[in-house]
Design a protein around this motif. Structure first.
Motif, PDB file in Angstrom:
ATOM      1  N   ARG A  95      -2.007  52.604  18.675  1.00 26.22           N
ATOM      2  CA  ARG A  95      -1.135  53.320  19.945  1.00 26.22           C
ATOM      3  C   ARG A  95      -1.946  54.422  20.429  1.00 26.22           C
ATOM      4  NH1 ARG A  95       2.946  55.439  16.016  1.00 26.22           N
ATOM      5  NH2 ARG A  95       4.932  53.912  16.269  1.00 26.22           N
ATOM      6  N   HIS A  96      -3.072  54.709  19.991  1.00 27.05           N
ATOM      7  CA  HIS A  96      -4.405  55.221  20.743  1.00 27.05           C
ATOM      8  C   HIS A  96      -4.875  54.241  21.880  1.00 27.05           C
ATOM      9  CE1 HIS A  96      -7.921  57.575  21.167  1.00 27.05           C
ATOM     10  NE2 HIS A  96      -8.614  56.317  21.060  1.00 27.05           N
ATOM     11  N   TRP A 162      -6.280  41.506  22.211  1.00 23.74           N
ATOM     12  CA  TRP A 162      -5.254  42.651  21.894  1.00 23.74           C
ATOM     13  C   TRP A 162      -4.932  42.230  23.682  1.00 23.74           C
ATOM     14  CZ3 TRP A 162      -3.554  47.383  20.317  1.00 23.74           C
ATOM     15  CH2 TRP A 162      -2.527  47.462  21.597  1.00 23.74           C
ATOM     16  N   LEU A 163      -6.865  42.821  23.669  1.00 17.67           N
ATOM     17  CA  LEU A 163      -7.413  43.592  25.328  1.00 17.67           C
ATOM     18  C   LEU A 163      -7.360  42.785  26.134  1.00 17.67           C
ATOM     19  CD1 LEU A 163      -9.010  46.426  23.335  1.00 17.67           C
ATOM     20  CD2 LEU A 163      -7.515  47.052  24.528  1.00 17.67           C
ATOM     21  N   SER A 164      -7.659  41.215  26.150  1.00  9.44           N
ATOM     22  CA  SER A 164      -7.719  40.430  26.791  1.00  9.44           C
ATOM     23  C   SER A 164      -6.586  40.265  27.718  1.00  9.44           C
ATOM     24  CB  SER A 164      -7.774  39.221  26.214  1.00  9.44           C
ATOM     25  OG  SER A 164      -6.653  38.222  26.000  1.00  9.44           O
ATOM     26  N   THR A 165      -5.608  41.378  28.314  1.00 11.12           N
ATOM     27  CA  THR A 165      -4.410  41.461  28.551  1.00 11.12           C
ATOM     28  C   THR A 165      -4.651  42.246  29.790  1.00 11.12           C
ATOM     29  OG1 THR A 165      -2.864  41.392  27.454  1.00 11.12           O
ATOM     30  CG2 THR A 165      -3.429  39.083  27.793  1.00 11.12           C
ATOM     31  N   ASP A 166      -3.997  42.059  31.122  1.00 13.78           N
ATOM     32  CA  ASP A 166      -3.598  43.267  31.622  1.00 13.78           C
ATOM     33  C   ASP A 166      -3.160  44.194  30.571  1.00 13.78           C
ATOM     34  OD1 ASP A 166      -5.215  42.866  33.832  1.00 13.78           O
ATOM     35  OD2 ASP A 166      -3.576  42.004  35.071  1.00 13.78           O
ATOM     36  N   VAL A 167      -1.678  43.656  30.158  1.00 10.84           N
ATOM     37  CA  VAL A 167      -1.646  44.948  29.340  1.00 10.84           C
ATOM     38  C   VAL A 167      -0.719  44.315  28.034  1.00 10.84           C
ATOM     39  CG1 VAL A 167       0.145  45.896  31.813  1.00 10.84           C
ATOM     40  CG2 VAL A 167       0.981  43.694  29.836  1.00 10.84           C
ATOM     41  N   PRO A 168      -0.649  44.912  27.192  1.00 11.27           N
ATOM     42  CA  PRO A 168       0.016  44.568  25.989  1.00 11.27           C
ATOM     43  C   PRO A 168       0.458  42.929  25.842  1.00 11.27           C
ATOM     44  CG  PRO A 168      -0.046  46.818  25.493  1.00 11.27           C
ATOM     45  CD  PRO A 168       0.397  46.321  27.464  1.00 11.27           C
ATOM     46  N   SER A 169       0.164  42.688  25.175  1.00 13.79           N
ATOM     47  CA  SER A 169       0.542  41.021  25.410  1.00 13.79           C
ATOM     48  C   SER A 169       1.532  41.170  23.979  1.00 13.79           C
ATOM     49  CB  SER A 169      -0.128  40.098  24.348  1.00 13.79           C
ATOM     50  OG  SER A 169      -0.489  40.396  23.417  1.00 13.79           O
ATOM     51  N   CYS A 170       1.683  42.285  22.791  1.00 16.26           N
ATOM     52  CA  CYS A 170       2.995  42.797  21.713  1.00 16.26           C
ATOM     53  C   CYS A 170       2.553  44.128  21.447  1.00 16.26           C
ATOM     54  CB  CYS A 170       2.240  41.940  20.520  1.00 16.26           C
ATOM     55  SG  CYS A 170       0.783  42.148  19.922  1.00 16.26           S
ATOM     56  N   SER A 171       3.483  44.831  20.539  1.00 12.93           N
ATOM     57  CA  SER A 171       3.041  46.486  20.699  1.00 12.93           C
ATOM     58  C   SER A 171       2.158  46.590  19.096  1.00 12.93           C
ATOM     59  CB  SER A 171       4.843  47.271  19.708  1.00 12.93           C
ATOM     60  OG  SER A 171       5.151  46.400  19.343  1.00 12.93           O
ATOM     61  N   ALA A 172       2.218  47.798  19.402  1.00 16.30           N
ATOM     62  CA  ALA A 172       1.009  48.065  18.416  1.00 16.30           C
ATOM     63  C   ALA A 172       1.428  48.071  16.883  1.00 16.30           C
ATOM     64  CB  ALA A 172       0.534  49.408  18.110  1.00 16.30           C
ATOM     65  N   GLU A 173       3.371  47.952  16.597  1.00 17.90           N
ATOM     66  CA  GLU A 173       3.441  47.810  15.931  1.00 17.90           C
ATOM     67  C   GLU A 173       3.420  46.333  15.021  1.00 17.90           C
ATOM     68  OE1 GLU A 173       4.373  51.590  17.227  1.00 17.90           O
ATOM     69  OE2 GLU A 173       4.647  49.661  18.614  1.00 17.90           O
ATOM     70  N   VAL A 174       3.720  45.627  15.733  1.00 14.52           N
ATOM     71  CA  VAL A 174       3.634  44.174  15.728  1.00 14.52           C
ATOM     72  C   VAL A 174       2.160  43.950  15.690  1.00 14.52           C
ATOM     73  CG1 VAL A 174       3.945  42.094  16.490  1.00 14.52           C
ATOM     74  CG2 VAL A 174       5.565  43.658  16.941  1.00 14.52           C
ATOM     75  N   LEU A 175       0.804  44.338  15.855  1.00 14.98           N
ATOM     76  CA  LEU A 175       0.150  43.497  16.002  1.00 14.98           C
ATOM     77  C   LEU A 175      -0.821  44.150  14.101  1.00 14.98           C
ATOM     78  CD1 LEU A 175      -2.646  42.510  16.646  1.00 14.98           C
ATOM     79  CD2 LEU A 175      -3.783  44.017  17.823  1.00 14.98           C
ATOM     80  N   THR A 176       0.116  45.932  14.210  1.00  9.46           N
ATOM     81  CA  THR A 176      -0.443  46.644  12.205  1.00  9.46           C
ATOM     82  C   THR A 176      -0.251  45.286  11.664  1.00  9.46           C
ATOM     83  OG1 THR A 176      -0.700  48.300  13.543  1.00  9.46           O
ATOM     84  CG2 THR A 176       0.384  47.871  11.570  1.00  9.46           C
ATOM     85  N   VAL A 177       1.189  45.195  11.489  1.00  9.20           N
ATOM     86  CA  VAL A 177       1.970  43.888  10.509  1.00  9.20           C
ATOM     87  C   VAL A 177       0.690  43.074  10.655  1.00  9.20           C
ATOM     88  CG1 VAL A 177       3.762  42.888   9.640  1.00  9.20           C
ATOM     89  CG2 VAL A 177       3.522  44.973  10.682  1.00  9.20           C
ATOM     90  N   TRP A 178       0.694  42.041  11.985  1.00  6.79           N
ATOM     91  CA  TRP A 178      -0.272  40.297  12.102  1.00  6.79           C
ATOM     92  C   TRP A 178      -1.179  40.745  11.500  1.00  6.79           C
ATOM     93  CZ3 TRP A 178       0.345  38.829  17.506  1.00  6.79           C
ATOM     94  CH2 TRP A 178       2.231  38.593  17.781  1.00  6.79           C
ATOM     95  N   ILE A 179      -2.008  41.988  11.119  1.00  5.74           N
ATOM     96  CA  ILE A 179      -3.948  41.922  11.467  1.00  5.74           C
ATOM     97  C   ILE A 179      -3.561  42.308   9.857  1.00  5.74           C
ATOM     98  CG2 ILE A 179      -5.679  43.777  10.720  1.00  5.74           C
ATOM     99  CD1 ILE A 179      -5.324  43.971  14.053  1.00  5.74           C
ATOM    100  N   LEU A 180      -2.869  43.288   9.263  1.00  3.09           N
ATOM    101  CA  LEU A 180      -2.863  44.099   7.233  1.00  3.09           C
ATOM    102  C   LEU A 180      -2.433  42.803   6.253  1.00  3.09           C
ATOM    103  CD1 LEU A 180      -1.231  47.695   8.424  1.00  3.09           C
ATOM    104  CD2 LEU A 180      -3.707  46.498   7.578  1.00  3.09           C
TER     105      LEU A 180
END
Length: 192
Positions: A95-96, A162-180
């Protein structure tokens, strides 16, 4: 050795805050002069803290990663089962990044600095290294560090993507789940 003089600490905080504010508005306007103007500090003060602008960028972004890693390490039980706690800490970190999207996109993009990527990579590796020490004490220090670097590289790579697009393509919550979940699956398949 870290300088704990209150004036030094205040100046460093001002420099970090100025960097984040300027880079958040327009990273192209970031310069030592702009940071000094924003803080009211002179260039000599800047250079007492940092050798170059890259050092300020790496320090400011690395400082936040350190806080998250310290929280992760504090919740680690060595069981690998603290998914909810790890998820909350990692989501707060992502989120930060979302809140400072232009800053991180610039710092970790093609025009960014390898120093920043290296600092974040080494900071990201601390949490997994600590967890691996608890999960698999039989690992040599070298193997533990390689595995932690591998996990940290995956986290950094996912963030860069994730940072390769102008705006986030998914939420921080979704990315967290995918990574963990990816890390968890990797750990489950590893013969210790």
């Amino acid at each position: 050795m870290e300088n704990n003089d209150p004036r030094y600490v205040r100046s460093r905080r001002k420099l970090r805050a100025a960097f984040l504010e300027i880079a958040h508005d327009d990273p192209a306007k970031l310069s030592v002069s702009a940071v000094c103007e924003q803080t009211g500090l002179d260039r000599a003060t800047f250079y007492r803290h940092f050798d170059a602008l890259d050092d300020l960028v790496a320090d400011a972004l690395g400082e936040y990663a350190d806080r998250s890693t310290a929280q992760w390490d504090a919740t680690s039980t060595g069981s690998g089962t603290q998914f909810d706690e790890s998820s909350a800490i990692f989501t707060a970190y992502l989120r930060h990044i979302e809140e400072n999207w232009p800053v991180y996109r610039w710092a970790l993009g093609p025009q960014g600095s390898t120093k920043t990527a290296h600092v974040l990579l080494s900071r990201f590796a601390r949490g997994p290294a600590s967890e691996l020490t608890r999960l698999a004490p039989e690992l040599s220090d070298e193997e533990r560090d390689f595995r932690a670097a591998f996990i940290a590289g995956g986290i950094l790579g996912a963030c860069v993507h994730w940072l390769s697009t102008d705006v986030p393509s998914c939420s921080a919550e979704v990315l967290t789940v995918w990574i963990l979940r990816s890390a968890e699956q990797n750990l489950e398949q590893q013969p210790w």
